[in-house]
Design a protein around this motif. Structure first.
Motif: not given
Ligand SMILES: [Mn+2]
Ligand SMILES: [Mn+2]
Ligand SMILES: [Zn+2]
Ligand SMILES: [Zn+2]
Lengths: 145, 145
Positions: A102, A113, A117-122, A134-139
């Motif tokens: 976050f 975060i 539990d965070v899953r990234i599909d597709g 690396r795969v980075e998620v920023v909310v």
DNA sequence: TCAATATTTTAGAACGATTCTAAGGAGTTG
DNA sequence: CAACTCCTTAGAATCGTTCTAAAATATTGA
């Protein structure tokens, strides 16, 4: 990697010295001071400037250049990772495992975060000749109102 | 053939002028030159420096300060969005819809990942008093070998 | 222990992307 | 065209970060 309590309890100076030695870094007064601030308690997301202020506040006296040097040395040793969420400053994260963030834009704060539990599909396959580092998620969050 | 092309081009320019007017921006020589480079063809991810070079290459003469001003004005008008993937420079994206990015770290290039294909599950609720402004996924790529 | 050696720290200069300033230029309106 | 407002721009300023090179400190081994 997430037993916070025992980590906090066992984060003694001796462990820190061993950690530095294992990274090929001499356990200097400055590195120990910064290591204590970074690794003694729970996970942290700091900027160089903010860590320097923390050190000053705690009575350690070191230059901002040393903070930068040390943050990069720790990063190269795998003790920290960089997180880029703001064009103005670089954050360093004591949590080097796979996780996401976050970002509180108005306060300039990062938070992990929780959980895996965070899953990234597709996601498409990476282009030929490249591989995923690396795969980075920023909310990105804003204050309500 | 030739008349078709010039009609297409001038139609584009008319659209651009309308777009600028709708944003409350006067259609100046500089804004039209940059708008053509940004919006005439397919989607782009540019830095200020790179757009300035593009403009120079195409024969437009404007200052780097104007490129910065224009990129921010276009962003405020919702015509562009910023993407932060590198601490050194800011990228501006002509694709303002929901989508994610590949980032080719060694070349400093961004590429779109279509948003419809990517699903993110398991994100926790944002902390009280905050709301999600955007969820960004960056897939960092490195060259193989 | 104590010099010899290697690494580290640091003040201050340098850097690079971006923003600011303020003065002249250009678009708009009537 | 005049009057007005908005825009552009050169150059200075800013700011996070990196660099330089000299002084300080850690390590080694005799
Ligand atoms: Mn901070
Ligand atoms: Mn570019
Ligand atoms: Zn984190
Ligand atoms: Zn994009």
């Amino acid at each position: 990697m997430r037993s916070t309590v025992s980590k906090a309890v066992s984060a003694h100076k001796g462990d820190l010295v061993a950690k530095l030695r294992a990274a090929g870094l001499r356990p200097t007064r400055q590195r120990i001071a910064l290591g204590k601030l970074l690794f003694a308690d729970c996970d942290r997301h700091v900027t160089a400037e903010c860590l320097h202020q923390d050190a000053t506040r705690v009575g350690a006296s070191l230059s901002l250049a040393t903070v930068y040097n040390t943050l990069h040395q720790f990063t190269n040793a795998g003790l920290l990772r960089q997180v880029i969420v703001d064009g103005e400053k670089t954050y360093f994260d004591t949590n080097t495992g796979d996780h996401h963030h976050f970002y509180f834009e108005d306060r300039g704060l990062l938070a992990d975060i929780p959980g895996d539990d965070v899953r990234i599909d597709g996601l498409p396959k990476p282009p030929a000749g490249t591989e995923i580092e690396r795969v980075e998620v920023v909310v990105r969050l804003k204050s309500r109102d």
